[in-house]
Design an enzyme around this catalytic site. Structure first.
Site, short mmCIF file in Angstrom:
data_model
loop_
_atom_site.label_atom_id
_atom_site.label_comp_id
_atom_site.label_asym_id
_atom_site.label_seq_id
_atom_site.Cartn_x
_atom_site.Cartn_y
_atom_site.Cartn_z
N GLN A 1 52.92 37.84 47.68
CA GLN A 1 54.45 37.19 47.14
C GLN A 1 55.88 37.05 47.66
O GLN A 1 55.68 37.78 48.53
CB GLN A 1 54.74 38.20 45.60
CG GLN A 1 54.98 37.86 45.20
CD GLN A 1 54.47 36.27 43.98
OE1 GLN A 1 53.81 36.32 43.84
NE2 GLN A 1 55.53 35.47 43.55
N ASP B 1 45.16 32.49 48.76
CA ASP B 1 46.60 31.68 48.60
C ASP B 1 46.42 30.39 49.29
O ASP B 1 47.34 29.39 49.32
CB ASP B 1 47.06 32.30 48.56
CG ASP B 1 48.17 32.01 47.60
OD1 ASP B 1 48.47 31.38 46.62
OD2 ASP B 1 49.74 33.10 47.88
N LYS C 1 50.09 36.57 36.50
CA LYS C 1 48.64 36.44 37.55
C LYS C 1 48.30 37.80 37.94
O LYS C 1 46.81 37.83 36.85
CB LYS C 1 48.66 37.14 39.06
CG LYS C 1 49.06 35.54 39.05
CD LYS C 1 50.18 36.43 41.63
CE LYS C 1 51.12 34.38 41.49
NZ LYS C 1 51.18 34.58 42.83
#
Ligand code: NAD
Length: 293
Positions: A98, A121, A54
């Site tokens: 995460q 997200d 990322k």
């Protein structure tokens, strides 16, 4: 039939170079630097490697990214207060946590604490609800990437039969909503589904997000279907130097000759997920301009 490969890697590169870098430059000219924060808890190798990817993609697009690392012993309260700080920092446009998190930390509590405008997200109830209602919002990244790949393959979903295998909150459920919003007829399958083969028999598009290596084989796929393989697994191999290789939820070699389009693993859905994350970060950053004009 020779399947056409939908290369997520190539599409993602194109998005980074031709779309995101250009738009990021325009924002920077207005003194806004899109800024993504990633919260990484613990020492899991797979998580560290996803986060590194990322960071790499963000750098290519000119998006600032910062990884805030914490040991697995961090308390739930400490993580929540870190998210509060990020929510209140006007120079941060997006935050992701995460997953997985250590067992003593509630994933739902942590995700719910993220302000919906920074939830790049697309996991908060607010954004999931808006997706459900068909409102413009931050859409979760893997489903968003899948929809882009379907568009690129020229698949018009209107009136098509889409079978989704897997009903997770981050892939199966949201992608089924997105396909319905494009007028597809969606069949949702999961671990309790009876006669999966029957549910696949008239599918035009099959989206597999099960989490079992090579779960789907050629004899289950109707001729000419479009197959999106979301799964990613590191399995032992005596054909590679490292002794491992990456495979998906679909047995690619077995299925390839039957389908019209298929996504590879690696280089399929994975890179598109990251490109979508960066698109979401830009979406959040751009909102700042509009909220000040
Ligand atoms: P999950 O474990 O949350 O959900 C798996 C789903 O599969 C469940 O809904 C379950 O009901 C269903 N399932 C399990 N066994 C089944 C069976 N025998 N028949 C039918 N359905 C069955 O998984 P997830 O988070 O959606 O991830 C799925 C896979 O996709 C994993 O391999 C994951 O690593 C991968 N993934 C990849 C990306 C990416 O960016 N490439 C993103 C998210 C997930």
């Amino acid at each position: 039939m020779t399947a056409k490969i939908i290369s997520g890697r190539e599409v993602a590169e194109h998005i980074l170079e031709k779309e995101l870098s250009v738009k990021v430059k325009e924002l920077k000219e207005k003194n806004i630097v899109p800024n993504l924060v990633v919260i990484l808890v613990g020492e899991m190798k797979a998580s560290a490697s996803y986060v590194a990817q990322k960071e790499k993609f963000a750098a290519k697009a000119g998006i600032k990214s910062e990884v805030r690392r914490f040991t697995a012993e961090i308390s739930e309260e400490e993580i929540l207060s870190e998210i509060d700080k990020i929510n209140n920092d006007s120079l941060i446009h997006g935050v992701i946590v995460q997953l997985p998190l250590p067992d003593h930390i509630s994933v739902a509590k942590v995700l719910n604490r993220i302000h919906p405008s920074k939830d790049v997200d697309g996991f908060t109830p607010n954004n999931v609800g808006k997706l459900f209602l068909g409102e413009d919002t931050l859409v979760s990244c893997t489903p968003k990437g899948i929809m882009q790949m379907l568009r690129i393959s020229g698949t018009d979903l209107s009136g098509k039969n889409v079978t989704v295998i897997g009903r997770s909150n981050i892939v199966g459920k949201p992608v089924s909503i997105l396909c319905q919003s494009q007028n597809a007829t969606v069949t949702m399958c999961h671990s309790r589904t009876k006669d999966l083969n029957h549910k696949l028999s008239d599918a035009d598009v099959i989206i597999v997000a099960v989490g079992v290596p090579k779960f789907i084989s050629g004899d289950q796929i109707p001729e000419g279907a479009v197959v999106i393989d979301v799964g990613i697994h590191r399995v032992k191999s005596n054909k590679t130097k490292s002794g491992y290789k990456l495979v998906g939820d679909v047995n690619f070699d077995d299925v390839e000759s039957k389908v019209s389009y298929i996504t590879p693993v690696p280089g399929g859905v994975g890179p598109m997920t990251i490109a979508s994350l960066l698109r979401n970060t830009l979406f959040s950053a751009k909102k700042i301009i509009y909220s000040h004009t």
